[in-house]
Write a protein that holds these residues in place. Structure first.
Motif, PDB file in Angstrom:
ATOM      1  N   GLU A  45       0.832  -1.200   0.000  1.00 40.35           N
ATOM      2  CA  GLU A  45       0.000   0.000   0.000  1.00 40.35           C
ATOM      3  C   GLU A  45       0.874   1.260   0.000  1.00 40.35           C
ATOM      4  N   SER A  47       1.462   5.186  -0.036  1.00 44.26           N
ATOM      5  CA  SER A  47       0.639   6.339   0.308  1.00 44.26           C
ATOM      6  C   SER A  47       1.507   7.417   0.929  1.00 44.26           C
ATOM      7  N   ARG A  48       1.544   8.584   0.290  1.00 43.90           N
ATOM      8  CA  ARG A  48       2.196   9.781   0.835  1.00 43.90           C
ATOM      9  C   ARG A  48       3.640   9.526   1.251  1.00 43.90           C
ATOM     10  N   PRO A 100      -4.772   4.028  -3.637  1.00 44.06           N
ATOM     11  CA  PRO A 100      -5.651   4.849  -2.786  1.00 44.06           C
ATOM     12  C   PRO A 100      -7.039   4.990  -3.391  1.00 44.06           C
ATOM     13  N   GLN A 103      -8.037   7.576  -6.225  1.00 46.29           N
ATOM     14  CA  GLN A 103      -7.621   7.378  -7.610  1.00 46.29           C
ATOM     15  C   GLN A 103      -8.636   6.563  -8.408  1.00 46.29           C
TER      16      GLN A 103
END
Length: 366
Positions: A45, A47-48, A100, A103
């Motif tokens: 995953e 993310s950021r 995410p 998207q």
């Protein structure tokens, strides 16, 4: 004699290993996963600037590592990801890349009753109506959320992601040394196992075709293996087994003819259904184009919703009361009506309206 038997058993073992591998390749990946519900899945995953790794076994999940990618070049990122995934045997684990939720675009559709094998093609022709994308520009998957046998309807939740987003994410994962077999999208439950696979069409290799030649070769190989290992050198029994093999081959050919006939009938029904769907209703672009041409000057929208044949719009206009007549004169729209009373906006001085209308069938033919 012992050496001959040993070599024979070795050859037979290799044959059955090949045969089982060919049979397994005929089964779609989604069904293979259902047959092995406990098979581990490593969910990656990003993310950021951070990547989280979780290992799923059935419905149980545990976090195996996190990697902070900020300030790291490509080689450092690859090393950090390899270290985080080290507790997992990647050769025995499927890798799932989770995108995410922001998207993805999700749509809930109510469709006529059909088999699961027909749903994907029906949804393919819904993409340009339900999203601003063309079908070839996206990757998509779906899940059936409900069936109504009495009404002959099925409710489907379709998830759509632009193909370039999926391709970029897979390319980044490949740069980390990972080979995702699954790409899904984060849902309401962040701890849920993957239920979608956006690679189910574009990313999964086509299933091998079991041709009549392969069927015949497999039957001959099985007959030879049985002859070498289990069947005594008896002419009558050999002749009987040869006859059984021929009957089985003839039966397989007959079954194939029946299957092809059913497939032709199914494809005919499917083509007629999809052609009617494309013919009966206008696309999203056609609706936007007609609204742009139809709405008068000094009118602008802040809301547009399309659900089936119904279209809802809301906005401001200098003469909102004229909109019913203007939309009603369009060849693409019919039955316009206000959903609430027209009010005066104190700041702009314009009239605020909220109305709905339906898309005419057959692309506007009346």
């Amino acid at each position: 004699m012992a050496t001959v038997l040993t070599r024979t058993h070795h050859l037979v073992g290799r044959f059955f290993a090949w045969w089982l591998a060919e049979l397994t390749a005929l089964v779609p990946r989604r069904l293979r996963r259902l047959a092995r519900p406990g098979a581990p899945i490593l969910v990656v995953e990003p993310s950021r600037g951070e990547v989280r790794f979780r290992l799923f076994r059935g419905e149980r999940a545990r976090e195996v590592g996190r990697v902070n990618l900020e300030g790291k070049d490509a080689l450092e990122q690859r090393r950090a990801v390899a270290a985080a995934a080290k507790p997992v045997s990647l050769s025995k684990t499927e890798v799932a890349l989770r995108l995410p939720a922001e998207q993805a675009l999700r749509r809930t559709l109510d469709l006529p009753w059909m088999t699961d094998s027909d749903l994907r093609q029906a949804l393919f022709f819904q993409i340009d109506r339900q999203t601003p994308f063309a079908p070839e520009e996206v990757c998509f998957d779906y899940r059936v959320s409900g069936r109504d046998p009495g009404a002959k309807r099925v409710t489907v939740e379709m998830t759509v992601v632009p193909r370039r987003v999926v391709d970029d994410a897979v390319a980044v994962a490949s740069g980390w040394g990972l080979r995702p077999a699954i790409v899904d999208v984060a849902g309401e439950d962040p701890d849920a196992a993957p239920v979608l696979n956006l690679l189910s069409e574009a990313g999964e290799p086509a299933a091998k075709t079991w041709s009549p030649l392969n069927t015949a070769l497999a039957l001959v190989a099985l007959g030879l293996a049985a002859l070498l290992v289990y069947v005594p050198l008896d002419r009558q029994r050999t002749a009987a087994e040869t006859l059984v093999a021929r009957v089985a081959e003839a039966q397989a050919q007959a079954d194939e003819v029946i299957h092809l006939r059913e497939e032709v009938e199914r494809l005919d029904r499917e083509s007629r259904f999809l052609a009617e769907e494309k013919r009966d209703y206008a696309s999203v672009l056609a609706i936007l184009d007609e609204l742009t041409k139809t709405l008068p000057d000094h009118t602008w929208l802040f809301e547009l919703k399309i659900q089936g044949r119904e279209v809802r719009i809301a906005g401001y206009s200098s003469a909102a009361s004229r909109l019913i007549g203007v939309i009603g004169n369009s060849s693409l729209f019919e039955t316009p009506r206000f959903r609430s009373s027209v009010t005066q906006d104190p700041r702009s001085g314009l009239e605020r309206f909220n109305l709905s209308f339906e898309i005419a069938e057959r692309g506007g033919e009346r």
